[in-house]
Design an enzyme around this catalytic site. Structure first.
Site, mmCIF file in Angstrom:
data_model
loop_
_atom_site.group_PDB
_atom_site.id
_atom_site.type_symbol
_atom_site.label_atom_id
_atom_site.label_comp_id
_atom_site.label_asym_id
_atom_site.label_seq_id
_atom_site.Cartn_x
_atom_site.Cartn_y
_atom_site.Cartn_z
ATOM 1 N N SER A 179 0.818 -1.211 0.000
ATOM 2 C CA SER A 179 0.000 0.000 0.000
ATOM 3 C C SER A 179 0.858 1.270 0.000
ATOM 4 C CB SER A 179 -0.946 -0.068 1.211
ATOM 5 O OG SER A 179 -1.929 0.908 1.123
ATOM 6 N N ASP A 345 -9.833 -5.148 -4.604
ATOM 7 C CA ASP A 345 -9.200 -4.070 -3.820
ATOM 8 C C ASP A 345 -9.840 -2.726 -4.156
ATOM 9 O OD1 ASP A 345 -7.468 -2.275 -2.542
ATOM 10 O OD2 ASP A 345 -5.697 -3.495 -2.989
ATOM 11 N N HIS A 378 -7.579 -5.475 -0.380
ATOM 12 C CA HIS A 378 -6.368 -4.778 0.080
ATOM 13 C C HIS A 378 -5.627 -5.473 1.226
ATOM 14 C CE1 HIS A 378 -4.140 -1.074 -0.511
ATOM 15 N NE2 HIS A 378 -4.054 -0.884 0.779
#
Ligand SMILES: *[C@@H]1O[C@H](CO)[C@@H](O)[C@H](O)[C@H]1NC(C)=O
Length: 402
Positions: A179, A345, A378
């Site tokens: 991320s 995601d 995610h």
């Protein structure tokens, strides 16, 4: 939002008082010659690594702008055999810290899996997180301490970690980020800052272009931050599990008429494969300026430095009226990249990742590995019970040849 602003101000005063208790440590900046190895009694080594039967070392590095950051090192696998492969630096994402790589069982968590595969594992914790809250100036004010965005994570924290590990181990290292940890790397690599010290980079849930994200609460939060940026910048530190951060989160839930308990799913996407008995919701604070910077990216789709919103202020910081852009096509085509993203995601969404892949279209095809997982969202990339088979085994195969 206007009426809540007044009530939040009193909470803000409490925050200032609390922050003055922040621990400040002094350390000289001589990472080249001295390698402090700490024995933190309640640190990540003691609480998350040694408890699983691994050896672990606490290390410390000071950034050029005075932030004192902690790193943990797992220098051997569970068998006790010392690492015989290069170092890998693991860089967590926003609202998180190094514990993100250790949270599942040793057979499921990337930090332990890499150690068991012979890699020398280094876990980074960026400024502002629990274990990296020191500063060289004796009493940095709350406002000064939290005056940063991911620009500084990319230009100070990441180089400090990479240089430290490079000099300590005497050889180039691999990088793996999740991320925001991918944006830090992409920004640094596009400026050729740390390239000569790195062997490769693995990017899980790449964050680069952000204007097509599908997470509705995140888009609403971004609009709110930009609309009230002066107020929010006054808060300096954003802690989602403290006031006024949690009030903000509840406002978002109320506005969208959603149950805040489902917020993680609405923000990160429907994660397929988390262990339902692991209900860890621990979160780390970040700088409000960092959130406003990300909000600017969600609005514009550009990967640029923080926009001060006034030509004069941008001139003062950058010598130009608009913030400089990070050029993804400047990442050298022969630099080995492993990029993995998920179909579910909502933050690193498939459309935005496609724009990044277009930026990288001239990359040497044998130096770019792209791994798409339709069912992953995610958090699956760091927490799924099957992430080893799905993501980490292919990632380690990539490290092994680079
Ligand atoms: C889920 O977590 C629990 C508690 O940490 C653990 O005992 C169990 O083995 C985990 N299940 C899987 C499938 O990893």
């Amino acid at each position: 939002m206007a009426c809540t602003v007044v009530s939040l101000l009193s909470i803000f005063l409490l925050c200032i008082t609390a922050a003055q208790g922040r621990k400040t440590r002094h350390l000289n900046n001589e990472w080249l010659t001295s390698y402090p190895v700490l024995n933190d009694i309640d640190g990540i080594c003691k609480t998350m690594v040694e408890t699983q039967g691994y050896t672990c070392e606490e290390h410390q590095v000071t950034t050029e702008d005075g932030y004192i950051l902690n790193l943990q090192r797992i220098p051997a696998g569970r068998s006790g055999d010392k690492a015989d492969k290069p170092a890998v630096l693991l860089q967590h994402g926003i609202f998180s810290d190094a514990s993100t790589w250790l949270a599942n069982s040793p057979d499921e968590s990337l930090g332990f899996i890499l150690a068991d595969n012979g890699y020398d594992v280094w876990l980074a914790n960026v400024r502002g997180t629990k274990y990296s809250s020191g500063h060289t100036s004796p009493n940095p004010t709350h406002t000064v301490y939290w005056d940063w965005s991911w620009d500084e994570l990319a230009s100070y924290d990441l180089p400090a970690f990479v240089q430290y590990v490079y000099h300590y181990t005497g050889q180039r290292l691999h990088y793996a980020g999740h991320s925001l940890g991918t944006l830090m790397a992409l920004a640094a690599l596009s400026q050729e800052q740390v390239l000569n010290m790195l062997r490769s980079a693995a990017l899980l849930c790449p964050i680069a272009h952000m204007n097509q994200i599908t997470s509705v609460p995140t888009k609403l939060a971004a609009d709110t931050f930009i609309a009230n940026d002066i107020y929010w910048l006054g808060i300096s530190e954003f802690n989602p599990s403290g006031d006024p951060g949690s009030n903000f989160v509840h406002e978002i839930c109320n506005t969208l008429k959603v149950n805040c308990e489902n917020l993680i799913t609405l923000v990160t996407g429907p994660n397929c494969c988390l262990n339902s008995s692991t209900t860890d919701t621990a979160t780390e604070p970040t700088a409000t300026k960092n959130l406003i910077h990300l909000s600017q990216m969600i609005r514009t789709g550009k990967i640029a430095k923080y926009d001060y919103g006034e030509q004069g202020k941008n001139m003062q910081h950058y010598g130009q009226a608009v913030p400089p852009v990070y050029d993804m096509t400047a990442i050298p085509n022969e630099f080995p990249l492993f990029l993995s993203y998920g179909g579910q995601d909502m933050l690193s969404d498939v459309n935005d990742v496609q724009v990044l892949l277009n930026d990288l279209q001239d990359h040497d095809s044998n130096k770019l590995v792209v791994l798409f997982k339709e069912e992953y969202a995610h958090l699956d990339f760091v927490r799924a019970i099957n992430a080893k088979q799905m993501i980490y085994d292919p990632m380690i195969a990539f490290f092994n040849v680079n």
